[in-house]
Design an enzyme around this catalytic site. Structure first.
Site, short mmCIF file in Angstrom:
data_model
loop_
_atom_site.label_atom_id
_atom_site.label_comp_id
_atom_site.label_asym_id
_atom_site.label_seq_id
_atom_site.Cartn_x
_atom_site.Cartn_y
_atom_site.Cartn_z
N GLY A 290 0.82 -1.20 0.00
CA GLY A 290 0.00 0.00 0.00
C GLY A 290 0.85 1.25 0.00
N THR A 291 0.21 2.37 0.28
CA THR A 291 0.90 3.66 0.29
C THR A 291 2.00 3.68 1.34
OG1 THR A 291 -1.20 4.65 -0.35
CG2 THR A 291 0.49 6.15 0.44
N TYR A 292 1.74 3.04 2.48
CA TYR A 292 2.65 3.19 3.62
C TYR A 292 3.50 1.97 3.92
CZ TYR A 292 -0.31 7.21 4.34
OH TYR A 292 -0.99 8.39 4.17
N GLY A 293 3.25 0.86 3.28
CA GLY A 293 4.02 -0.34 3.59
C GLY A 293 3.32 -1.59 3.11
N ILE A 294 3.81 -2.73 3.57
CA ILE A 294 3.27 -4.01 3.12
C ILE A 294 2.03 -4.38 3.93
CG2 ILE A 294 3.79 -6.46 2.72
CD1 ILE A 294 6.73 -5.69 2.52
N VAL A 295 1.04 -4.95 3.25
CA VAL A 295 -0.19 -5.38 3.93
C VAL A 295 -0.29 -6.90 3.86
CG1 VAL A 295 -2.69 -5.06 4.09
CG2 VAL A 295 -1.27 -3.25 3.09
N LYS B 55 -1.01 -3.98 8.65
CA LYS B 55 -0.37 -2.98 7.83
C LYS B 55 0.95 -2.61 8.47
CE LYS B 55 -3.49 -0.77 5.23
NZ LYS B 55 -4.35 0.14 4.60
N ASP C 292 -6.71 11.29 1.10
CA ASP C 292 -6.22 10.45 -0.01
C ASP C 292 -7.26 9.41 -0.40
OD1 ASP C 292 -4.32 9.68 -1.90
OD2 ASP C 292 -3.36 8.24 -0.57
#
Length: 292
Positions: free
Chosen positions: A13-18, A33, A126
């Site tokens: 995702g936008t901030y890291g791995i899910v 997340k 966002d």
């Protein structure tokens, strides 16, 4: 982290791995997340921890629940409720053909979630189809609410993809720092149009291209349509001038009431944009059977 066992990686995702994971104690399926932190050496900023803790209080049927925050020295893992898929995948699978009652139901649920967060003074910043999650019951829930405030919106995602500008409001694209709840309404309007027409309304490839695509459809804004436009940092007197088009000629699949609501969401002047609470009372939603 021993409390959760990973099942599979869901994506980046936008901030890291899910990850999809299971709570070892209860058997509940969750989404983990992993937040990637730029300042590896500094650990997790306490402002982020504060912001995230507040999000645990956002409890609403149309908001993805944040169950838990796991904070180790260098890592932050957010434990969210798990949903089957996002609106982007759903749109892709339908080939862009969503039934009119489904569009109405999804839009109502989206606005319910947005209104709830705005009532609690939380912005999303966002909103896009990728962070609207859907389960098999047809329930739609908003993911990543408030994360932009905690971590900022990166220019590139964890996997170095450029973060999309397609749903970004023109005031933000023009460098406004004073934005508030209307920025989420613009994004919701773009999503509304995409569900109805089966394709993104403004698929820009950079800030200027994004703005010009908006101008080409809605007409180039001026001080008459948007009184404070000249005060924005990125305003230029030589913007290409385009006339406005009728939304009905571009967004097929919405009736007159739907187009009226869409036009109220896509107002240039943020002060003129409809609020989420007012949008929920719009005649477009008359006779809707709410899911929750």
């Amino acid at each position: 982290m021993e409390k959760y066992s990973k099942i599979e990686k869901l994506g980046e995702g936008t901030y890291g791995i899910v990850y999809k994971a299971k709570n070892r104690e209860t058997g509940e399926i969750v989404a983990l997340k992993r937040i990637r932190l730029d300042s590896e050496d500094e650990g997790v900023p306490c402002t982020a921890i504060r912001e995230i803790s507040l999000l645990k209080e956002l409890k609403h049927p149309n908001i993805v629940r944040l169950h838990d925050v796991i904070h180790t020295e260098r890592k932050l893992t957010l434990v969210f409720e798990y949903l089957d898929q996002d609106l982007k995948k759903y749109l892709d699978e339908c080939g862009g053909e969503i039934s009119k009652p489904t569009i109405k139901s999804f839009m109502y649920q989206l606005l319910k979630g947005v209104a709830f967060c705005h009532d609690h003074r939380v912005l999303h910043r966002d909103l896009k189809p990728q962070n609207l999650l859907i389960n098999r019951k047809g329930e739609l829930k908003l993911a990543d609410f408030g994360l932009a405030r905690a971590f900022g919106i990166p220019v590139r995602t964890y996997s170095h993809e450029v973060v999309t500008l397609w749903y970004r409001a023109p005031d933000v694209l023009m460098g406004s720092r004073k934005y508030s709840t209307p920025i989420d309404i613009w994004s919701a309007g773009c999503i509304f149009a995409e569900m109805a027409s089966g394709r993104p309304l403004f698929p820009g490839s950079g800030t200027s291209d994004q703005l010009f695509r908006i101008f080409k459809i809605l007409g180039t804004p001026n001080e008459e349509s948007w009184p404070s436009i000249t005060e924005l940092p990125e305003y230029k007197t030589d913007f290409p001038v385009h006339p406005a088009h009728q939304l009905s000629s571009i967004v097929h699949g919405l009736d007159e009431k739907g187009l009226n609501l869409l036009s109220k969401m896509l107002q240039y002047d943020p002060n003129q944009r409809i609020t989420a609470a007012a949008a929920l009372k719009h005649p477009y939603f008359d006779g809707l059977e709410p899911i929750n």
